[in-house]
Design an enzyme around this catalytic site. Structure first.
Site, PDB file in Angstrom:
ATOM      1  N   GLY A  22       0.780  -1.250   0.000  1.00 37.73           N
ATOM      2  CA  GLY A  22       0.000   0.000   0.000  1.00 37.73           C
ATOM      3  C   GLY A  22       0.798   1.278   0.000  1.00 37.73           C
ATOM      4  CG  LEU A  23       3.729   1.738   2.252  1.00 39.03           C
ATOM      5  CD1 LEU A  23       4.961   1.524   3.124  1.00 39.03           C
ATOM      6  CD2 LEU A  23       2.798   2.772   2.895  1.00 39.03           C
ATOM      7  N   GLY A  24       2.824   2.421  -2.545  1.00 39.63           N
ATOM      8  CA  GLY A  24       3.110   2.979  -3.873  1.00 39.63           C
ATOM      9  C   GLY A  24       4.428   2.514  -4.471  1.00 39.63           C
ATOM     10  CB  SER A  25       6.574  -0.509  -3.995  1.00 41.57           C
ATOM     11  OG  SER A  25       5.609  -1.505  -4.261  1.00 41.57           O
ATOM     12  CB  SER A  26       3.881  -0.986  -8.658  1.00 38.36           C
ATOM     13  OG  SER A  26       2.789  -0.969  -7.823  1.00 38.36           O
ATOM     14  CB  ALA A  41       8.021   4.636  -6.246  1.00 42.65           C
ATOM     15  CG  ASP A  48      -0.974   4.632  -5.892  1.00 37.61           C
ATOM     16  OD1 ASP A  48      -1.804   5.328  -5.288  1.00 37.61           O
ATOM     17  OD2 ASP A  48      -0.822   3.413  -5.683  1.00 37.61           O
TER      18      ASP A  48
HETATM   19  C1  MEV Z   1      -4.026   2.129  -4.384  1.00 40.69           C
HETATM   20  O1  MEV Z   1      -2.903   2.775  -3.794  1.00 40.69           O
HETATM   21  C2  MEV Z   1      -5.198   3.048  -4.418  1.00 40.69           C
HETATM   22  C3  MEV Z   1      -6.483   2.475  -4.981  1.00 40.69           C
HETATM   23  O2  MEV Z   1      -7.475   3.485  -4.896  1.00 40.69           O
HETATM   24  C4  MEV Z   1      -6.316   2.023  -6.432  1.00 40.69           C
HETATM   25  C5  MEV Z   1      -6.117   3.177  -7.389  1.00 40.69           C
HETATM   26  O3  MEV Z   1      -6.500   4.315  -7.093  1.00 40.69           O
HETATM   27  O4  MEV Z   1      -5.616   2.911  -8.498  1.00 40.69           O
HETATM   28  C6  MEV Z   1      -6.964   1.270  -4.172  1.00 40.69           C
END
Ligand code: MEV
Length: 312
Positions: A88-92, A94, A134
């Site tokens: 959930g920290l945006g690794s892909s 980044a 992200d």
């Molecule tokens: C993922 O970091 C955030 C989500 O809302 C997916 C997205 O916005 O693409 C779950």
């Protein structure tokens, strides 16, 4: 002569308000944080990573990013990252943004809005349905508001089919955030698809999406006013609504509960079903201790004003 490597860095992110609802056109707020992915790109004979063939099955974001930059010869890539993966920290986002940053710099066309647009296309191709939150946060840094409507602080617009998002630079005070990793990994693409099914079938889920949109708008007001107590209360409500959407996890609830006595607020962040929770606290040390005692792996991070950049 050995060709010079270009090193580009992009930050990770924490979503403060609006994950999942943003995919349905509601607003969302993300903060770039001081965890970095650095990608070095060097012109080469064929596309490789650390001089080994760039296998798209192993490195889907890198391979798609290389394909997305037209007219550039092959490169050898090297990746270093401080961002824990798939939590959930945006690794892909980044790694995609940093790769595109390095490749566009090699072309003499380093341009964050263009990098944000290309990175969104790459994420969409690899992950499936997505919003640009992200990738735009990794490209610009700071606090980012994504909204259907256009406001002050407008940066750029991203479109996909009949969906469009305006990306804004949002005022936010300097913030310290405590992250608690549940250690449970969950794929963003599958969760986004699951929420879509639920929203199509269930009026309660539709209502939750709309309420997350309202909570986000209220959260923007509170952030701009520097009212962290109100930001915290809204984070707690957002967490509850995300549970209604089915993207919670008992471990996330446990870590949120542990953090609350030391925090303005806390919630899951990113796609959920595991991954990380985030606490906004004026006593990060106490919050981190409580989260760790409840079984979370903690990281204390700060808002990063900087987005993708090339080290010269
Ligand atoms: C993922 O970091 C955030 C989500 O809302 C997916 C997205 O916005 O693409 C779950």
């Amino acid at each position: 002569m050995v060709a010079a490597a270009v090193r580009a860095s992009a930050p990770g992110k924490v979503i403060l308000f609006g994950e999942h609802a943003v995919v349905f056109g509601e607003p969302a707020v993300a903060l770039a944080v001081d965890l970095w992915t650095v990608v070095s790109a060097t012109p080469a004979g064929v596309n490789t990573i650390d001089h080994t063939t760039l296998d798209a099955a192993l490195w889907p974001y890198l391979a798609a990013a290389v394909r997305a930059v037209a007219g550039l010869g092959p490169v050898d890539l090297h990746v270093e990252s401080q961002i824990p993966m798939a939590v959930g920290l945006g690794s892909s986002a980044a790694v995609t943004v940093a790769t595109l940053g390095a490749l566009r710099h090699l072309q003499g066309a380093f341009d964050p809005p263009a990098i944000a647009r290309l990175a969104f296309e790459v994420e969409h191709e690899v992950q499936g349905r997505a919003s640009p939150i992200d990738t735009s946060t990794a490209a610009h840094g700071g606090a980012i508001l994504v909204d259907r409507r256009r406001h002050r602080g407008f940066l750029w617009r991203i479109e996909k089919g009949d969906r469009r998002w305006n990306i804004h630079d949002l005022y936010a005070p300097d913030l310290t955030l405590v992250l608690g990793n549940t250690g449970v990994r969950a794929g963003t693409g599958a969760l986004v698809a699951k929420v879509k099914q639920q929203v199509e079938a269930d009026p309660i889920a539709q209502k939750a999406i709309r309420r997350i949109g309202e909570v986000t708008r209220e959260g923007v007001e509170a952030l701009m006013a520097g009212d962290l107590a109100r930001v915290g209360r809204l984070m707690i409500e957002d967490h509850r609504l995300l549970n209604t959407l089915g993207v919670g996890h008992p471990m996330l609830d446990r870590l949120v509960e542990a953090a609350l006595p030391h925090s303005y607020g806390a919630k899951l962040t990113g796609a959920g079903a595991g991954g990380n929770m985030v606490a906004l606290s004026d006593d990060p040390e106490a919050a981190a201790k409580a989260i760790a005692a409840a079984g979370g792996e903690t990281l204390t991070v700060r808002l990063s004003r900087q987005g993708v950049h090339v080290e010269t």
